[in-house]
Design an enzyme around this catalytic site. Structure first.
Site, short mmCIF file in Angstrom:
data_model
loop_
_atom_site.label_atom_id
_atom_site.label_comp_id
_atom_site.label_asym_id
_atom_site.label_seq_id
_atom_site.Cartn_x
_atom_site.Cartn_y
_atom_site.Cartn_z
N GLU A 142 -2.94 8.87 6.67
CA GLU A 142 -1.90 7.93 7.06
C GLU A 142 -1.41 8.22 8.48
O GLU A 142 -1.03 9.36 8.77
CB GLU A 142 -0.74 8.02 6.05
CG GLU A 142 -1.16 7.52 4.68
CD GLU A 142 -0.32 8.06 3.53
OE1 GLU A 142 0.82 8.48 3.77
OE2 GLU A 142 -0.83 8.08 2.40
N SER B 199 -2.33 5.58 0.41
CA SER B 199 -2.92 5.71 -0.92
C SER B 199 -3.58 7.08 -0.97
O SER B 199 -4.75 7.22 -0.61
CB SER B 199 -3.94 4.59 -1.12
OG SER B 199 -4.64 4.78 -2.31
N GLU B 200 -2.82 8.08 -1.37
CA GLU B 200 -3.37 9.43 -1.36
C GLU B 200 -4.53 9.53 -2.33
O GLU B 200 -5.51 10.24 -2.07
CB GLU B 200 -2.28 10.46 -1.69
CG GLU B 200 -1.19 10.57 -0.61
CD GLU B 200 -0.20 9.41 -0.61
OE1 GLU B 200 -0.21 8.63 -1.59
OE2 GLU B 200 0.56 9.27 0.36
N GLN C 175 0.02 13.31 4.48
CA GLN C 175 1.11 13.37 5.46
C GLN C 175 2.15 14.47 5.18
O GLN C 175 2.63 15.12 6.09
CB GLN C 175 1.79 12.01 5.51
CG GLN C 175 2.59 11.78 6.75
CD GLN C 175 2.83 10.30 6.99
OE1 GLN C 175 3.66 9.68 6.35
NE2 GLN C 175 2.08 9.72 7.90
N PHE C 176 2.49 14.64 3.92
CA PHE C 176 3.36 15.73 3.47
C PHE C 176 2.79 16.23 2.15
O PHE C 176 2.33 15.43 1.34
CB PHE C 176 4.79 15.24 3.22
CG PHE C 176 5.59 14.98 4.46
CD1 PHE C 176 6.39 15.96 5.03
CD2 PHE C 176 5.54 13.73 5.07
CE1 PHE C 176 7.13 15.70 6.16
CE2 PHE C 176 6.29 13.47 6.22
CZ PHE C 176 7.08 14.46 6.77
N TYR D 183 3.49 14.50 -1.04
CA TYR D 183 2.87 13.23 -1.38
C TYR D 183 1.43 13.40 -1.84
O TYR D 183 0.67 12.44 -1.90
CB TYR D 183 2.95 12.25 -0.20
CG TYR D 183 4.37 12.05 0.26
CD1 TYR D 183 5.39 11.89 -0.67
CD2 TYR D 183 4.70 12.05 1.60
CE1 TYR D 183 6.70 11.74 -0.28
CE2 TYR D 183 6.01 11.89 2.01
CZ TYR D 183 7.01 11.73 1.07
OH TYR D 183 8.30 11.58 1.45
N ILE D 184 1.07 14.63 -2.16
CA ILE D 184 -0.32 14.87 -2.55
C ILE D 184 -0.55 14.46 -4.00
O ILE D 184 -1.68 14.24 -4.42
CB ILE D 184 -0.68 16.37 -2.31
CG1 ILE D 184 -2.18 16.51 -2.02
CG2 ILE D 184 -0.22 17.25 -3.47
CD1 ILE D 184 -2.55 17.86 -1.42
N PRO E 167 -0.26 11.71 -5.90
CA PRO E 167 -1.12 10.58 -6.27
C PRO E 167 -2.61 10.89 -6.05
O PRO E 167 -3.47 10.24 -6.65
CB PRO E 167 -0.67 9.45 -5.34
CG PRO E 167 0.71 9.83 -4.92
CD PRO E 167 0.74 11.34 -4.90
N HIS F 161 10.30 16.14 1.34
CA HIS F 161 9.59 16.57 2.55
C HIS F 161 9.67 18.08 2.70
O HIS F 161 9.71 18.60 3.81
CB HIS F 161 10.18 15.92 3.81
CG HIS F 161 10.17 14.43 3.80
ND1 HIS F 161 11.18 13.68 3.25
CD2 HIS F 161 9.26 13.54 4.26
CE1 HIS F 161 10.90 12.40 3.38
NE2 HIS F 161 9.74 12.28 3.99
C1 TPP Z 1 3.41 8.82 -1.63
C2 TPP Z 1 3.90 8.80 -0.21
N1 TPP Z 1 3.00 8.88 0.80
C3 TPP Z 1 3.42 8.90 2.08
C4 TPP Z 1 4.75 8.86 2.39
C5 TPP Z 1 5.22 8.92 3.83
N2 TPP Z 1 5.79 7.62 4.26
C6 TPP Z 1 7.10 7.36 4.16
S1 TPP Z 1 7.49 5.81 4.58
C7 TPP Z 1 5.88 5.44 4.97
C8 TPP Z 1 5.53 4.06 5.43
C9 TPP Z 1 5.91 3.00 4.44
O1 TPP Z 1 5.64 1.73 4.92
P1 TPP Z 1 5.95 0.42 4.09
O2 TPP Z 1 5.57 0.61 2.66
O3 TPP Z 1 5.32 -0.71 4.79
O4 TPP Z 1 7.53 0.29 4.11
P2 TPP Z 1 8.50 0.13 5.38
O5 TPP Z 1 8.81 1.51 5.85
O6 TPP Z 1 7.78 -0.68 6.38
O7 TPP Z 1 9.73 -0.55 4.88
C10 TPP Z 1 5.07 6.56 4.74
C11 TPP Z 1 3.61 6.61 4.98
C12 TPP Z 1 5.65 8.78 1.31
N3 TPP Z 1 6.98 8.71 1.51
N4 TPP Z 1 5.21 8.74 0.03
#
Ligand code: TPP
Lengths: 334, 422
Positions: free
Chosen positions: A26, A56-57, A79-80, A83-84, A86, A126
């Site tokens: 990501e 999509s982990e 990314q963190f 979030y591993i 899934p 986090h």
């Molecule tokens: C399972 C998981 N993977 C990665 C992240 C890190 N992360 C937090 S917000 C984000 C982006 C989310 O984007 P979107 O779903 O489009 O929502 P928006 O922030 O645009 O409202 C990511 C990758 C997370 N919080 N949870």
């Protein structure tokens, strides 16, 4: 160099040497990852070797499985570490088991990098340290560096390793070492001997611990951010401790651990993950199995608490020199 | 490379991997003229009990009510009275002012983190207005408008943001990860997507018990890539669940544009088609269209006609969070080029066009909201800001892990208190 730059450099070294290495996750492509570890890779190596992945982990790890099956070497970022989960089924049931269940017909040479740990006010999602969930799984190697030098050398080794490696990056020390004193300024990596990062290719072997401080009175077994906290606590308490940075949790460097504990007769285990069923439990068992007759005191554990990671109570949660002081005194008492 | 058998080599074309790229990067001039914006009032409105298949053409168009002259037109016009419109406008302005104040508070070091929903205010506010007060929401971090619309005290929200003594979540959650059962607002998770199938489960519970309340789940465009999105759709379709599933397509997921979530190939609303779920794509910057779509989906759920997937088409005008700098991956003026305009401006102009509002009243409203937010901030900060927290009442950290504190956690609590005293 700080650890982020060292890791970035490791990517450039291995990607230039091996066209089969593919980096994705990501935000890792154009932007270079939210921590900037993969910055510049897409520009240098092209879009099909360093690219953004959907959030999509499970998909990221599964795609890596397919690529490894094809013959590529995925070097992926979650990314963190929080979030591993899934992707956990793919890691545990597929990545870890493939060599075994196919008697070596299919192998999974891949590296799954992920920033872990607390100390950055990231709250419960986090800040987690889930390493023991992976050390419990046969078929995975688990690596945790604590310096920029090691981070680069270990990442190169991990990429060159024929087995899947879970590579935990201590994000609290991405930019500089941390001695557990959140209220005092900390030395940046540039003012630290461990920041010397050679150019080009070199490796730090997987499965080999480092004695980061020699001593006679006590052995401290630790890894990641806690290496720096342990060094500070040992100095502050004037204890002639031997501090061992495990660097690899699976496979573990038993010889170094055993040699040290037999020499000192005392042992303290330090990690930032919660206590119950943490990796410390494994270390204590091994030490008691192998060094029991050399021990002069029970082995102690210093860990995070068995609660979810609390946002505002970060510094009461995070193991620091104070928590170590108490344990050091206890191990040294008898 | 691959372990392909050299004997099987064929003279076939080389395969290529497509890695989606957003149309504009830093330095480019954004031009959204390729985005199809159908005229307001054009989309048909099937009966809310219609078969899902009858809605499927609506998954590619865009339900819009407010036209370029700020008039409400077409079959989706919810024909709201002026008081309701003014209430929505007030809530949207409050959300924006609140975001600005809290963003600033983070920059001043009073808290660790904040996330704005600038440009998306109409979505949560109009959805909350269209639902019943006792329906349940399973939100993400960008639906602060739900709480504000339902009258949740601003001070409570801020206490949570500052993790201060008034924080009913006791400093455990990241700022903005609110939870309030009484306001029908489920606890926000940092793990993307988890709430989406949970909303379905809540609504299944309501159906099992013969309740009349429904649930609404929320997810970002980026997070639709998570398996949880697909679990939600599957369960919603299989059990014909009385649930509204909303995808807020604000074009960006941190640095990744919607194409990385599959948005190049199909609209997010179209994902409902494959599941046999009623699907609507809606102008998310048009408060009336949002209201109308949610009202339609709620009627559908309440009449046991099934679930609805709604894509709210909008734009994330600010950075992802206080940790993000969007100038690293998109043109800085992209938000201004967004063809659907600003939701607050559009609703304001509509009220003015109706003769129910004017610029002076708008100015007064902004000043009033600003004063209310500042007053709440003062009151909340009296209970402390984040850097002052976490030293007292340390034992609270060990409560609520289980219903009762077990021995090992009690032991750790005592150790931590000893540590704090030393
Ligand atoms: C399972 C998981 N993977 C990665 C992240 C890190 N992360 C937090 S917000 C984000 C982006 C989310 O984007 P979107 O779903 O489009 O929502 P928006 O922030 O645009 O409202 C990511 C990758 C997370 N919080 N949870």
């Amino acid at each position: 160099m700080n650890m982020i730059q060292a890791l970035n450099d490791a990517h450039k070294v291995v990607m230039a040497a091996d066209e089969d290495i593919v980096v994705f996750g990501e935000d890792v492509g154009y932007f270079g990852g939210v921590f900037r570890v993969t910055e510049g890779l897409q520009k240098q190596f092209g879009k099909t070797r360093a690219f953004d992945a959907p959030i999509s982990e499970g998909g990221i790890v599964a795609a890596a499985v397919g690529m490894a099956a094809y013959g590529l070497k995925p070097l992926i970022e979650i990314q963190f570490a929080d979030y591993i989960y899934p992707g956990y089924d793919q890691i545990v049931s597929e990545v870890a088991k493939m060599r075994y269940r196919t008697a070596g017909e299919w192998t999974m040479p891949m590296v799954i990098r992920t920033p872990y740990g607390g100390g950055i006010f990231g709250g419960q999602t986090h800040s987690q340290s889930p390493e023991s969930l992976f050390t419990h799984i046969a078929g995975l190697k688990v690596v945790v560096p604590s310096t920029p030098y090691d981070a680069k050398g270990l990442l190169i080794s991990a990429v060159e390793d024929p087995d899947p490696v879970i590579f935990f990056e201590p994000k609290r020390i991405y930019n500089g070492p941390f001695d557990g004193h959140h209220d005092k300024p900390v030395k940046p990596w540039s003012k630290h001997p461990a920041s010397e990062v050679p150019e080009g290719h070199y490796t730090v072997p997987i499965g080999k611990a480092a004695v980061v401080r020699e001593g006679e009175a006590l052995t401290v077994l630790t890894y990641g951010t806690m290496v720096h906290v342990s060094l500070a606590a040992v100095e502050e308490n004037g204890i002639d401790a031997e501090v061992i940075d495990l660097r690899t949790l699976v496979p573990l460097d038993l010889a170094t651990i055993e040699g040290s504990v037999k020499k000192t007769g005392r042992c303290l285990v330090v990690h930032e993950a919660p206590r119950t069923s943490g990796f410390g439990a494994e270390l204590v068992s091994l030490v008691q199995e192998r060094c029991f007759y050399h021990l002069e005191a029970p082995v102690e554990r210093v860990t995070g608490w068995d609660t979810p990671y609390p946002h505002a109570y970060e510094w009461a949660y995070f193991p620091g020199p104070k928590r170590l002081k108490h344990a050091l005194e206890k191990v040294m008492a008898d | 490379m691959s372990d392909r058998d050299p004997d099987l080599r064929r003279n076939a074309p080389k395969l290529q991997l497509h890695v989606p790229e957003p149309p504009f990067r830093p330095g480019d001039t954004p031009d959204f003229s390729s985005i199809q914006v159908p005229a307001a009032g054009e989309a048909p409105r099937p009966d809310s009990t219609a078969a899902a298949a009858e809605t499927h053409s609506l998954a590619t168009s865009l339900v819009r009510v407010l036209d370029d002259d700020a008039k409400a037109v077409g079959p989706w016009d919810p024909k709201l009275d002026a008081d309701t419109l003014r209430k929505m406008l007030r809530d949207m302005v409050t959300v924006r002012v609140f975001d600005d104040r809290m963003y600033r508070a983070q920059r001043q070091g009073k808290t660790s983190f904040y996330m704005k929903c600038t440009g998306e205010e109409a979505i949560a506010v109009a959805a909350a207005t269209a639902m019943d007060r006792d329906d349940m929401h399973f939100p993400t971090y960008r639906q602060q408008g739900l709480l504000i619309s339902r009258g949740y005290p601003l001070v409570e929200m801020m206490n949570q943001i500052y993790s201060n003594r008034g924080d009913k979540l006791r400093g455990r959650q990241l700022p903005i990860m609110y939870s309030d059962k009484a306001h029908g607002f489920f606890s926000i998770s940092g793990n993307l997507g988890t709430q989406f199938p949970q909303a379905v489960g809540w609504a299944m519970g309501a159906a099992i018990k013969g309740d009349s309340r429904i649930a609404m789940g929320w997810i970002g465009d980026g997070a639709t890539a998570e398996g949880d999105f697909h679990s939600a759709m599957t369960f919603a379709a299989v059990y014909n669940v009385p649930v509204i599933l909303a995808t807020v397509n604000n074009q960006w997921a941190i640095s990744s544009f919607s194409g990385i979530a599959g948005g190049e190939r199909a609209t997010f609303a179209q994902r409902g088609v494959g599941y046999g779920v009623a699907s609507l794509r809606v102008d998310g910057n048009d408060a009336l269209a949002v209201y109308a779509a949610v009202q339609w989906a709620a009627e559908r759920a309440r009449s046991n006609s099934g679930p609805t997937l709604i894509e709210f088409f909008t734009y994330r005008a600010e950075g992802h969070s206080t940790s993000d700098d969007p100038s690293g991956y998109r043109p800085t003026n992209e938000a201004k080029a967004w063809p659907l305009g600003d939701p607050i401006e559009r609703l304001k102009s509509h009220l003015i066009a109706l003769g129910e509002w004017d610029e002076q009243r708008q100015e007064a409203l902004v000043a009033e909201c600003d004063a209310a937010v500042r007053a709440a901030q003062k009151e909340s900060e009296r209970r402390g800001i984040l850097p002052q927290q976490g030293n007292e009442n340390i034992e609270s950290m060990f409560e609520d892990v289980y219903a009762e504190v077990p021995w090992h956690i009690a032991e750790q609590r005592d150790a931590s208190l000893r540590e704090a005293r030393d």
